[in-house]
Design a protein around this motif. Sequence first.
Motif, PDB file in Angstrom:
ATOM      1  N   UNK A 286      39.333  47.975  36.752  1.00 59.58           N
ATOM      2  CA  UNK A 286      39.151  48.808  37.937  1.00 59.58           C
ATOM      3  C   UNK A 286      37.720  49.200  38.250  1.00 59.58           C
ATOM      4  N   UNK A 287      36.838  49.123  37.272  1.00 66.29           N
ATOM      5  CA  UNK A 287      35.424  49.430  37.532  1.00 66.29           C
ATOM      6  C   UNK A 287      34.668  48.207  38.043  1.00 66.29           C
ATOM      7  N   UNK A 288      35.305  47.037  37.979  1.00 69.87           N
ATOM      8  CA  UNK A 288      34.638  45.798  38.416  1.00 69.87           C
ATOM      9  C   UNK A 288      35.232  45.200  39.678  1.00 69.87           C
ATOM     10  N   UNK A 289      36.566  45.345  39.843  1.00 69.28           N
ATOM     11  CA  UNK A 289      37.226  44.718  40.986  1.00 69.28           C
ATOM     12  C   UNK A 289      38.210  45.672  41.645  1.00 69.28           C
ATOM     13  N   UNK A 290      38.536  45.356  42.906  1.00 71.66           N
ATOM     14  CA  UNK A 290      39.646  45.999  43.605  1.00 71.66           C
ATOM     15  C   UNK A 290      40.648  44.885  43.899  1.00 71.66           C
ATOM     16  N   UNK A 291      41.865  45.046  43.464  1.00 74.14           N
ATOM     17  CA  UNK A 291      42.890  44.024  43.683  1.00 74.14           C
ATOM     18  C   UNK A 291      43.428  44.194  45.099  1.00 74.14           C
ATOM     19  N   UNK A 292      43.318  43.125  45.904  1.00 74.35           N
ATOM     20  CA  UNK A 292      43.764  43.169  47.291  1.00 74.35           C
ATOM     21  C   UNK A 292      45.173  42.617  47.456  1.00 74.35           C
ATOM     22  N   UNK A 293      45.521  41.591  46.678  1.00 76.58           N
ATOM     23  CA  UNK A 293      46.845  40.982  46.817  1.00 76.58           C
ATOM     24  C   UNK A 293      47.167  40.172  45.571  1.00 76.58           C
ATOM     25  N   UNK A 294      48.434  40.153  45.221  1.00 76.96           N
ATOM     26  CA  UNK A 294      48.915  39.362  44.091  1.00 76.96           C
ATOM     27  C   UNK A 294      50.171  38.625  44.541  1.00 76.96           C
TER      28      UNK A 294
ATOM     29  N   UNK B 256      57.480  31.270  40.166  1.00 78.52           N
ATOM     30  CA  UNK B 256      57.854  30.526  38.969  1.00 78.52           C
ATOM     31  C   UNK B 256      58.857  29.456  39.366  1.00 78.52           C
ATOM     32  N   UNK B 257      58.612  28.255  38.868  1.00 73.31           N
ATOM     33  CA  UNK B 257      59.502  27.120  39.078  1.00 73.31           C
ATOM     34  C   UNK B 257      59.727  26.507  37.712  1.00 73.31           C
ATOM     35  N   UNK B 258      60.987  26.491  37.288  1.00 70.62           N
ATOM     36  CA  UNK B 258      61.349  26.045  35.948  1.00 70.62           C
ATOM     37  C   UNK B 258      60.523  26.829  34.934  1.00 70.62           C
ATOM     38  N   UNK B 259      59.697  26.164  34.147  1.00 74.45           N
ATOM     39  CA  UNK B 259      58.909  26.849  33.122  1.00 74.45           C
ATOM     40  C   UNK B 259      57.438  26.974  33.516  1.00 74.45           C
ATOM     41  N   UNK B 260      57.149  26.861  34.811  1.00 76.34           N
ATOM     42  CA  UNK B 260      55.770  26.943  35.289  1.00 76.34           C
ATOM     43  C   UNK B 260      55.587  28.208  36.116  1.00 76.34           C
ATOM     44  N   UNK B 261      54.595  28.978  35.770  1.00 76.45           N
ATOM     45  CA  UNK B 261      54.278  30.208  36.488  1.00 76.45           C
ATOM     46  C   UNK B 261      52.930  30.037  37.177  1.00 76.45           C
ATOM     47  N   UNK B 262      52.898  30.339  38.467  1.00 76.32           N
ATOM     48  CA  UNK B 262      51.662  30.289  39.241  1.00 76.32           C
ATOM     49  C   UNK B 262      51.398  31.685  39.796  1.00 76.32           C
ATOM     50  N   UNK B 263      50.219  32.188  39.540  1.00 73.97           N
ATOM     51  CA  UNK B 263      49.828  33.516  40.009  1.00 73.97           C
ATOM     52  C   UNK B 263      48.523  33.383  40.778  1.00 73.97           C
ATOM     53  N   UNK B 264      48.465  34.000  41.959  1.00 72.61           N
ATOM     54  CA  UNK B 264      47.229  34.040  42.744  1.00 72.61           C
ATOM     55  C   UNK B 264      46.839  35.504  42.924  1.00 72.61           C
ATOM     56  N   UNK B 265      45.587  35.798  42.651  1.00 70.94           N
ATOM     57  CA  UNK B 265      45.072  37.164  42.775  1.00 70.94           C
ATOM     58  C   UNK B 265      43.897  37.131  43.750  1.00 70.94           C
ATOM     59  N   UNK B 266      44.013  37.904  44.834  1.00 71.45           N
ATOM     60  CA  UNK B 266      42.886  38.062  45.757  1.00 71.45           C
ATOM     61  C   UNK B 266      42.266  39.414  45.436  1.00 71.45           C
ATOM     62  N   UNK B 267      40.970  39.433  45.200  1.00 71.21           N
ATOM     63  CA  UNK B 267      40.295  40.653  44.774  1.00 71.21           C
ATOM     64  C   UNK B 267      38.909  40.742  45.390  1.00 71.21           C
ATOM     65  N   UNK B 268      38.365  41.938  45.350  1.00 76.55           N
ATOM     66  CA  UNK B 268      37.011  42.183  45.832  1.00 76.55           C
ATOM     67  C   UNK B 268      36.169  42.624  44.648  1.00 76.55           C
ATOM     68  N   UNK B 269      35.047  41.957  44.444  1.00 75.60           N
ATOM     69  CA  UNK B 269      34.105  42.334  43.393  1.00 75.60           C
ATOM     70  C   UNK B 269      33.354  43.563  43.908  1.00 75.60           C
ATOM     71  N   UNK B 270      33.480  44.676  43.212  1.00 74.24           N
ATOM     72  CA  UNK B 270      32.912  45.936  43.695  1.00 74.24           C
ATOM     73  C   UNK B 270      31.391  45.919  43.778  1.00 74.24           C
ATOM     74  N   UNK B 271      30.746  45.249  42.843  1.00 78.18           N
ATOM     75  CA  UNK B 271      29.277  45.234  42.819  1.00 78.18           C
ATOM     76  C   UNK B 271      28.695  44.543  44.051  1.00 78.18           C
ATOM     77  N   UNK B 272      29.351  43.463  44.496  1.00 75.03           N
ATOM     78  CA  UNK B 272      28.817  42.674  45.609  1.00 75.03           C
ATOM     79  C   UNK B 272      29.635  42.806  46.887  1.00 75.03           C
ATOM     80  N   UNK B 273      30.816  43.431  46.792  1.00 78.87           N
ATOM     81  CA  UNK B 273      31.752  43.544  47.912  1.00 78.87           C
ATOM     82  C   UNK B 273      32.192  42.182  48.451  1.00 78.87           C
ATOM     83  N   UNK B 274      32.148  41.163  47.600  1.00 77.46           N
ATOM     84  CA  UNK B 274      32.606  39.831  48.007  1.00 77.46           C
ATOM     85  C   UNK B 274      34.064  39.648  47.588  1.00 77.46           C
ATOM     86  N   UNK B 275      34.824  38.981  48.456  1.00 77.29           N
ATOM     87  CA  UNK B 275      36.243  38.742  48.210  1.00 77.29           C
ATOM     88  C   UNK B 275      36.417  37.383  47.564  1.00 77.29           C
ATOM     89  N   UNK B 276      37.243  37.323  46.561  1.00 74.83           N
ATOM     90  CA  UNK B 276      37.521  36.083  45.830  1.00 74.83           C
ATOM     91  C   UNK B 276      39.023  35.931  45.667  1.00 74.83           C
TER      92      UNK B 276
END
Length: 121
Positions: free
Chosen positions: A79-87, A91-111
């Motif tokens: 929480x001191x490094x990023x703000x989580x915008x979306x998660x 899951x399909x069979x035994x495969x899990x895919x997770x996407x995290x959209x976040x903002x780096x607080x130091x630079x205010x850039x979204x990744x």
Amino acid sequence: MDIAFPYRVDGTGRTAAAESDDAHIRELIEQVLFTVPGERVMRPDFGCGLLQLVFAPNSEALAATLQALVQGALQQTLGTRIRVDDVTAHSVDATLTVAVRYTVLRTQSTRTASFVREVPA
């Protein structure tokens, strides 16, 4: 210097460093997502245990639970490094895919970082 994840030795025989601050933050997110709480001896509350939910039946309730679980764990740990915008998690069979959209607080850039894990049966 931020240590690379997974831990490795570089060509000079020293501990490898993360390629960049952005790469290091992505590696930290991956560690939080796929570490089971209690797995780390000195940090028993670290992680969110995402892989434990891979075989749960897919539903809107599970998706909401995953989102809250991931968002809470990332906020608590990073929480001191990023703000989580979306998660999003799928899951399909035994495969899990997770996407995290976040903002780096130091630079205010979204990744956006995506992670895929296969769970052994």
